[in-house]
Design a protein around this motif. Structure first.
Motif, PDB file in Angstrom:
ATOM      1  N   ARG A   1       0.837  -1.210   0.000  1.00 28.76           N
ATOM      2  CA  ARG A   1       0.000   0.000   0.000  1.00 28.76           C
ATOM      3  C   ARG A   1       0.869   1.256   0.000  1.00 28.76           C
ATOM      4  O   ARG A   1       0.595   2.206  -0.737  1.00 28.76           O
ATOM      5  N   ILE A   2       1.921   1.249   0.803  1.00 27.28           N
ATOM      6  CA  ILE A   2       2.812   2.413   0.857  1.00 27.28           C
ATOM      7  C   ILE A   2       3.529   2.585  -0.478  1.00 27.28           C
ATOM      8  O   ILE A   2       3.622   3.699  -1.006  1.00 27.28           O
ATOM      9  N   ALA A   3       4.020   1.499  -1.040  1.00 24.29           N
ATOM     10  CA  ALA A   3       4.696   1.571  -2.337  1.00 24.29           C
ATOM     11  C   ALA A   3       3.751   2.112  -3.395  1.00 24.29           C
ATOM     12  O   ALA A   3       4.129   2.987  -4.192  1.00 24.29           O
ATOM     13  N   SER A   4       2.525   1.637  -3.396  1.00 24.47           N
ATOM     14  CA  SER A   4       1.536   2.103  -4.364  1.00 24.47           C
ATOM     15  C   SER A   4       1.270   3.603  -4.194  1.00 24.47           C
ATOM     16  O   SER A   4       1.190   4.336  -5.177  1.00 24.47           O
ATOM     17  N   ALA A   5       1.159   4.059  -2.952  1.00 27.16           N
ATOM     18  CA  ALA A   5       0.919   5.486  -2.692  1.00 27.16           C
ATOM     19  C   ALA A   5       2.086   6.340  -3.174  1.00 27.16           C
ATOM     20  O   ALA A   5       1.903   7.501  -3.549  1.00 27.16           O
ATOM     21  N   MET A   6       3.286   5.768  -3.183  1.00 30.17           N
ATOM     22  CA  MET A   6       4.482   6.484  -3.629  1.00 30.17           C
ATOM     23  C   MET A   6       4.746   6.300  -5.121  1.00 30.17           C
ATOM     24  O   MET A   6       5.736   6.797  -5.650  1.00 30.17           O
TER      25      MET A   6
ATOM     26  N   PRO B   1       6.647  15.560  -8.393  1.00 23.05           N
ATOM     27  CA  PRO B   1       5.777  14.514  -7.836  1.00 23.05           C
ATOM     28  C   PRO B   1       4.359  15.058  -7.667  1.00 23.05           C
ATOM     29  O   PRO B   1       4.147  16.267  -7.628  1.00 23.05           O
ATOM     30  N   LYS B   2       3.413  14.161  -7.538  1.00 25.70           N
ATOM     31  CA  LYS B   2       2.007  14.547  -7.421  1.00 25.70           C
ATOM     32  C   LYS B   2       1.396  13.964  -6.154  1.00 25.70           C
ATOM     33  O   LYS B   2       1.912  13.007  -5.584  1.00 25.70           O
ATOM     34  N   GLY B   3       0.304  14.545  -5.733  1.00 24.97           N
ATOM     35  CA  GLY B   3      -0.479  14.012  -4.628  1.00 24.97           C
ATOM     36  C   GLY B   3       0.269  13.955  -3.315  1.00 24.97           C
ATOM     37  O   GLY B   3       0.955  14.899  -2.933  1.00 24.97           O
ATOM     38  N   VAL B   4       0.135  12.805  -2.650  1.00 24.97           N
ATOM     39  CA  VAL B   4       0.709  12.650  -1.318  1.00 24.97           C
ATOM     40  C   VAL B   4       2.223  12.801  -1.334  1.00 24.97           C
ATOM     41  O   VAL B   4       2.808  13.331  -0.387  1.00 24.97           O
TER      42      VAL B   4
ATOM     43  N   PHE C   1      12.846  -1.593  -1.417  1.00 29.04           N
ATOM     44  CA  PHE C   1      11.820  -0.818  -0.706  1.00 29.04           C
ATOM     45  C   PHE C   1      12.127  -0.787   0.790  1.00 29.04           C
ATOM     46  O   PHE C   1      12.117   0.269   1.417  1.00 29.04           O
ATOM     47  N   TYR C   2      12.404  -1.956   1.374  1.00 29.51           N
ATOM     48  CA  TYR C   2      12.700  -2.019   2.807  1.00 29.51           C
ATOM     49  C   TYR C   2      13.981  -1.258   3.143  1.00 29.51           C
ATOM     50  O   TYR C   2      14.074  -0.634   4.204  1.00 29.51           O
ATOM     51  N   ALA C   3      14.971  -1.320   2.270  1.00 32.62           N
ATOM     52  CA  ALA C   3      16.218  -0.595   2.513  1.00 32.62           C
ATOM     53  C   ALA C   3      15.963   0.905   2.631  1.00 32.62           C
ATOM     54  O   ALA C   3      16.497   1.568   3.530  1.00 32.62           O
TER      55      ALA C   3
END
Length: 134
Positions: free
Chosen positions: A34-39, A104-107, A52-54
């Protein structure tokens, strides 16, 4: 504003950065997709998740620990400066990307603004008379 007042504000901001970075890392651990998708990131395979975890866990936790250490070691302004540089490196990288592909856009734009304000505020609250001192 006196150095004592500036130091207190800087320490509070560093504590806020530590809390926010820790929470961001926790959320990334709990729901990476979910976080990756939001980014705007699509995680593929072991390497994708590892990267991603790094970044979203490892670097965020390192930033949190550095901010916490800086908040507790007020007589060493360099630690707060390093925290500010960690924060400002992210919008700097996004600025480079903006020339290639756009802002970047959005959040993510909101996150970028918060990183920029927090980093610049930490530098602005640096104790006076401590330029280039540890």
């Amino acid at each position: 504003m006196s150095n004592t007042g500036r130091g207190r504000l800087r320490s509070q901001l560093l504590q806020l950065v530590a809390t926010a970075s820790s929470l961001a890392a926790l959320v990334a651990v709990l729901d990476p997709d979910r976080i990756a998708s939001a980014m705007g990131i699509f995680l593929v395979g072991v390497n994708g998740y590892s990267q991603f975890y790094a970044i979203y866990v490892g670097v965020r936790l390192a930033t949190a620990m550095l901010a916490l250490l800086a908040a507790r070691q007020g007589d060493q302004p360099i630690l707060g400066d390093l925290t500010a540089l960690f924060l400002l490196a992210q919008p700097a990288g996004r600025l480079v990307a903006a020339f290639a592909i756009g802002l970047p856009k959005g959040v993510l734009l909101a996150v970028c603004a918060v990183e920029l304000v927090a980093g610049m505020s930490l530098l602005a609250l640096r104790p006076r008379g401590k330029f280039l001192s540890p």
